[in-house]
Enzyme design. Structure first.
Site, PDB file in Angstrom:
ATOM      1  N   GLY A 103      63.036  -3.271  57.520  1.00  0.00           N
ATOM      2  CA  GLY A 103      63.873  -2.203  58.045  1.00  0.00           C
ATOM      3  C   GLY A 103      64.241  -2.452  59.487  1.00  0.00           C
ATOM      4  O   GLY A 103      64.186  -3.579  59.982  1.00  0.00           O
ATOM      5  N   TYR A 259      74.050  -5.385  46.576  1.00  0.00           N
ATOM      6  CA  TYR A 259      73.869  -6.798  46.897  1.00  0.00           C
ATOM      7  C   TYR A 259      72.441  -7.223  47.165  1.00  0.00           C
ATOM      8  O   TYR A 259      71.989  -8.260  46.680  1.00  0.00           O
ATOM      9  CB  TYR A 259      74.717  -7.131  48.139  1.00  0.00           C
ATOM     10  CG  TYR A 259      74.482  -8.529  48.680  1.00  0.00           C
ATOM     11  CD1 TYR A 259      75.139  -9.624  48.129  1.00  0.00           C
ATOM     12  CD2 TYR A 259      73.609  -8.759  49.735  1.00  0.00           C
ATOM     13  CE1 TYR A 259      74.934 -10.916  48.619  1.00  0.00           C
ATOM     14  CE2 TYR A 259      73.396 -10.048  50.230  1.00  0.00           C
ATOM     15  CZ  TYR A 259      74.057 -11.120  49.678  1.00  0.00           C
ATOM     16  OH  TYR A 259      73.856 -12.373  50.151  1.00  0.00           O
TER      17      TYR A 259
END
Length: 507
Positions: A103, A259
């Site tokens: 993240g 994706y």
């Protein structure tokens, strides 16, 4: 985007962790690391490169213990070229903690300042993951006050992390002598799942970024880690969990389904593969409504992630589906290669056209997304060079017009081909005869249909709406200035990044 794994096993954990990294290699190709725990002692090896290149037999033999954490890195904060920023990170107080993070924090500089001024902790790199580790360590220290850790202390520390850290984070960490800790930010932006092996006693547990790691390692998918939740697996192999945020709401990153994730993963109850099939159906319906005038002879996917969407699109248009590009499997994902020059150079090395599928035909190329446009431009030209009469281009996702600040390498708007351009202008830029984008509402509906309980998604790269509510225009301008080298980060002014030579023995 990174990949994290944590394992609590009944036998040596090193092979499990390594095999898990190989399965999650698509989430990061710049660095890899494993830390194992042998009683209260850690064994670490990490370095730059693919997992298969970082770890040798001698390295694996030194990774003793039946528990540990591992990480593959694709840098979105800090430096892509620094061995010192390979993960997991380690801090020796309190107890000894190692941590891997997927993240991106959006208040790193403020946290680094408070760690130094108020918490008296030194952060040695420009990585937001080291900042996150030190915040966790401080929150544990102030609550433990020198006493033995208990569950209230551990979960209370995670609550403290949630209160201080902003942005996206899915974390696996290990506390020496105590056990494996994993937690997810209150918005659940980045994925994290739990698996269990019930064929042995006591049960073994694994926490990973994607369920594909759980499947391939022989574990059973138990569930997702909820947003704001922490799970802790102790040395007795007991699983404990607690909600550590009173503001938790599930808003996963929708680009994972477009994706980032492998198609054989299931995240937050949604099959990535089924979602991509449905995206193809939705895109076909748009073509029927708005582009019925196009004479499409063949549908060709851009391998690999667009294949499910392209296949369903072709079926719904009743047009032949063909594999027109052959992929060199030894070239990495171009989207996550650092640097535009390297990315552009790799496209022709990665793909080669089969001329007979293009010659004289009106070809519809299908890709999962168009980000910078570099790859799309090269591929369109390859189709023309192979003899295509007309080249149409379809994207299974909407135009990427805005920066992403939650862990995807698209932080500057001027790098995005769709920013400030109309669809017609983008078509001219990449050289195609027609350009079709997925509608955002349609894509959101497709993903939500897999789990109606998901109230909202992080769609910031498509619509500029940042789900955490703390991303200001000033912050975006600052991030872009730092990335473009116009403004040095405050960390570069206050500390020197030291090369600890962690990968010195890789050769």
């Amino acid at each position: 985007m990174c990949g994290v794994i944590g394992v609590v096993s009944n036998s040596a954990a090193n092979q499990l962790l390594y095999d898990g990294l190989m399965v999650l290699q698509h989430r990061g190709q710049d660095a890899a690391g494993i830390v194992t725990a042998e009683e209260s002692r850690f064994h670490m090896h990490k370095g730059q490169g693919l997992a298969r290149d970082v770890f040798r037999t001698r390295d694996m033999r030194n990774l003793l213990g039946d528990m540990g954490v591992a990480h593959v890195r694709y840098p979105t904060a800090g430096s892509a070229s620094s061995s010192a920023e390979s993960q997991p990170f380690y801090v020796n107080s309190p107890y000894g903690i190692v941590l891997g993070h997927n993240g991106n924090l959006t208040n790193t500089d403020e946290l680094k300042e408070s760690l130094f001024r108020a918490d008296l902790r030194h952060v040695n790199t420009n990585s937001d993951s080291e900042v996150l580790l030190n915040v966790l360590a401080h929150e544990l220290q102030v609550r433990a006050a020198g006493r033995q850790l208990n569950l209230d202390t551990i979960f209370g520390a995670v609550s403290g992390v949630h209160a201080r850290c902003k942005g996206a984070y899915a974390v696996t960490a290990f506390i020496a002598g105590h056990g494996l800790l994993a937690f997810r930010d209150p918005y659940g932006i980045r994925p994290l799942v739990i698996g269990v092996n019930e064929q042995v006693t006591p049960h073994e547990y694994i926490v990973a970024s994607e369920s594909v790691a759980i499947d391939t390692l022989g574990f059973r998918l138990l569930r997702d880690v909820a947003p704001g939740e922490a799970v802790f697996i102790d040395y007795e192999r007991k699983l404990h969990s607690r909600q550590c945020s009173d503001k938790a709401v599930l808003n996963p990153c929708i680009f994972e389904y477009v994706y980032l994730a492998r198609p054989d993963s299931v995240m937050d109850g949604v099959s990535v593969y089924s979602t991509r099939l449905a995206m193809g159906v939705s895109l076909a319906e748009k073509i029927k409504r708005e582009f019925a005038h196009l004479r499409i002879d063949v549908v060709i996917p851009i391998p690999d992630t667009s294949r499910p969407s392209a296949l369903q699109l072709a079926n719904h248009l009743n047009v032949p589906y063909r594999e027109g590009f052959i992929k060199n499997r030894y070239i990495g994902r171009t989207f996550i290669m650092p640097g535009q020059a390297l990315r552009k150079k790799s496209v022709r090395q990665k793909l080669n056209a089969i001329a007979e599928e293009f010659k004289g035909r009106n070809v519809l190329l299908v890709d999962d997304s168009i980000v910078r446009g570099t790859t799309s431009r090269e591929i369109v030209q390859m189709a023309r060079d192979a003899g295509a009469a007309q080249v149409y281009f379809a994207s299974a996702s909407p135009p990427v017009r805005f920066s992403n600040v939650y862990g995807i390498d698209m932080p500057t708007r001027n790098e995005l081909i769709a920013n400030g351009r109309t669809d017609a202008e983008i078509a001219r830029e990449i050289g195609c005869d027609a350009l079709i984008y997925q509608d955002l509402d349609a894509m959101v509906e497709v993903v939500r249909s897999g789990n109606p309980a998901i109230q909202d998604f992080d769609t910031s790269c498509f619509d500029g709406r940042y789900i955490t509510g703390d991303v200001t225009p000033e912050y975006l301008n600052y991030v872009e200035a730092v990335r473009n080298g116009e403004t040095p980060p405050p960390s570069a002014l206050s500390t020197q990044q030291l090369d600890l030579n962690l990968a010195a023995n890789n050769g």
